[in-house]
Design an enzyme around this catalytic site. Structure first.
Site, mmCIF file in Angstrom:
data_model
loop_
_atom_site.group_PDB
_atom_site.id
_atom_site.type_symbol
_atom_site.label_atom_id
_atom_site.label_comp_id
_atom_site.label_asym_id
_atom_site.label_seq_id
_atom_site.Cartn_x
_atom_site.Cartn_y
_atom_site.Cartn_z
ATOM 1 N N ASN A 9 17.975 19.745 28.033
ATOM 2 C CA ASN A 9 18.714 20.861 28.579
ATOM 3 C C ASN A 9 18.438 22.017 28.197
ATOM 4 O OD1 ASN A 9 20.415 22.794 29.876
ATOM 5 N ND2 ASN A 9 22.148 21.997 29.049
ATOM 6 N N LYS A 11 18.649 25.306 29.194
ATOM 7 C CA LYS A 11 19.729 26.030 29.540
ATOM 8 C C LYS A 11 18.965 27.676 29.905
ATOM 9 C CE LYS A 11 22.712 23.962 26.111
ATOM 10 N NZ LYS A 11 24.008 24.284 25.405
ATOM 11 N N GLU A 97 29.431 24.693 29.381
ATOM 12 C CA GLU A 97 29.122 26.146 29.617
ATOM 13 C C GLU A 97 29.550 26.518 31.035
ATOM 14 O OE1 GLU A 97 25.228 26.279 27.953
ATOM 15 O OE2 GLU A 97 26.105 25.433 25.942
ATOM 16 N N GLU A 165 29.642 15.184 26.112
ATOM 17 C CA GLU A 165 29.180 16.235 25.183
ATOM 18 C C GLU A 165 30.507 16.978 24.646
ATOM 19 O OE1 GLU A 165 25.039 18.032 25.976
ATOM 20 O OE2 GLU A 165 26.589 18.847 27.626
ATOM 21 N N GLY A 171 25.475 22.997 20.176
ATOM 22 C CA GLY A 171 24.919 24.257 19.356
ATOM 23 C C GLY A 171 25.499 24.489 18.161
HETATM 24 P P1 PGA Z 1 22.740 21.612 21.775
HETATM 25 O O1 PGA Z 1 23.208 21.334 23.553
HETATM 26 O O2 PGA Z 1 21.797 20.281 21.757
HETATM 27 O O3 PGA Z 1 21.930 22.623 21.589
HETATM 28 O O4 PGA Z 1 24.005 21.353 21.126
HETATM 29 C C1 PGA Z 1 23.498 20.323 24.049
HETATM 30 C C2 PGA Z 1 23.806 20.498 25.507
HETATM 31 O O5 PGA Z 1 24.682 21.562 25.626
HETATM 32 O O6 PGA Z 1 23.469 19.986 26.494
#
Ligand code: PGA
Length: 249
Positions: A9, A11, A97, A165, A171
């Protein structure tokens, strides 16, 4: 047998030069026969160009419109049909998010998943509890409620993927214990069995997401009922993304 899915992902990252180079690096790594599936979800700005490059893996969007039509007066939105038309195979829906920053409810997420399935895309439906909810002992209740509310009746193991998640792990570099991951993934599968029947639930892939890194991927991906990973930050560097994937050879 559930085949593992390693999903990136991206983002809201990558301008054109970096994004196309990253996509090419992933496509180069994945142009042979692999014992697992791979998916990348670039930002909408690059989706068409990435999907038009030669590739043998999934390419997905990060969201689709909730609008009830494939086109019309919905300024700024991109319908599932439009995403499909770009050559995509998947779309993420209900990422935390978007649930948090865009106030997406379970009903909105379910409608988006329905639109995706209707357009021939595979939705990756995200669920997960906040830190406050986990500390209050509510993690399983929250996540199973999200499953009930966000997974459409039309979902099957072939046309839909789930991603657990925990919001507090995204993050942050924090990850749940493997026992906690196993407990939630088991609860998600049990809830899917109630909603869709045990045949579908047994075959449906449930990804873990939240601070998956090369150093923890092997352990997280070996937990029972974990059928792959949804990777944010570490999907932006080919070395890290591929180091995670390589744990599955
Ligand atoms: P991350 O994000 O691996 O940066 O923790 C995962 C996600 O939000 O899909």
């Amino acid at each position: 047998m559930r085949r593992k899915l390693i999903a990136g992902n991206w983002k809201m990252n990558c301008l054109k030069a970096d994004g196309l180079a990253l996509a090419k690096a992933v496509f180069d790594k994945t142009n042979g026969t692999l014992p697992f599936d791979v998916l990348i979800c670039p930002p909408m700005s690059l989706l068409g160009q990435v999907a038009a490059m030669p590739h043998q893996i999934g390419v997905g969007a990060q969201d689709v419109a909730v609008a009830p039509k494939a086109n019309g007066a919905f300024t700024g939105d991109v319908s599932a049909e439009m995403v499909k038309d770009l050559g995509a195979s998947h779309t993420i829906v209900g990422h935390s998010e978007r649930r948090a920053m865009h106030h997406e409810t379970d009903e909105i997420v379910r409608t988006k998943a329905e639109r995706a399935i209707g357009a021939g895309l595979i939705p990756v439906i995200c669920v997960g509890e906040t830190l406050a909810e986990r500390e209050a002992g509510q993690a399983i209740a929250v996540v199973t409620k999200q499953i009930r509310g966000s997974v459409p009746a039309s979902a099957t193991a072939e046309n839909c993927v789930i991603a657990y998640e925990p919001v507090w792990a995204i993050g942050t570099g924090k990850v749940p214990t493997t026992a906690d991951v196993a407990e939630i993934h088991g609860a998600v599968r049990a809830e899917l069995a109630k909603v869709l029947g045990s045949d579908i639930a047994d075959q449906m892939r449930i990804l873990y997401g939240g601070s998956v890194k090369p150093a923890n991927a092997k352990e997280l991906l070996s937990v029972s009922d974990v059928d792959g990973a949804l990777i944010g930050g570490a999907s932006l560097k080919i070395e890290d993304f591929w180091a995670i994937a390589e744990t599955q050879f």
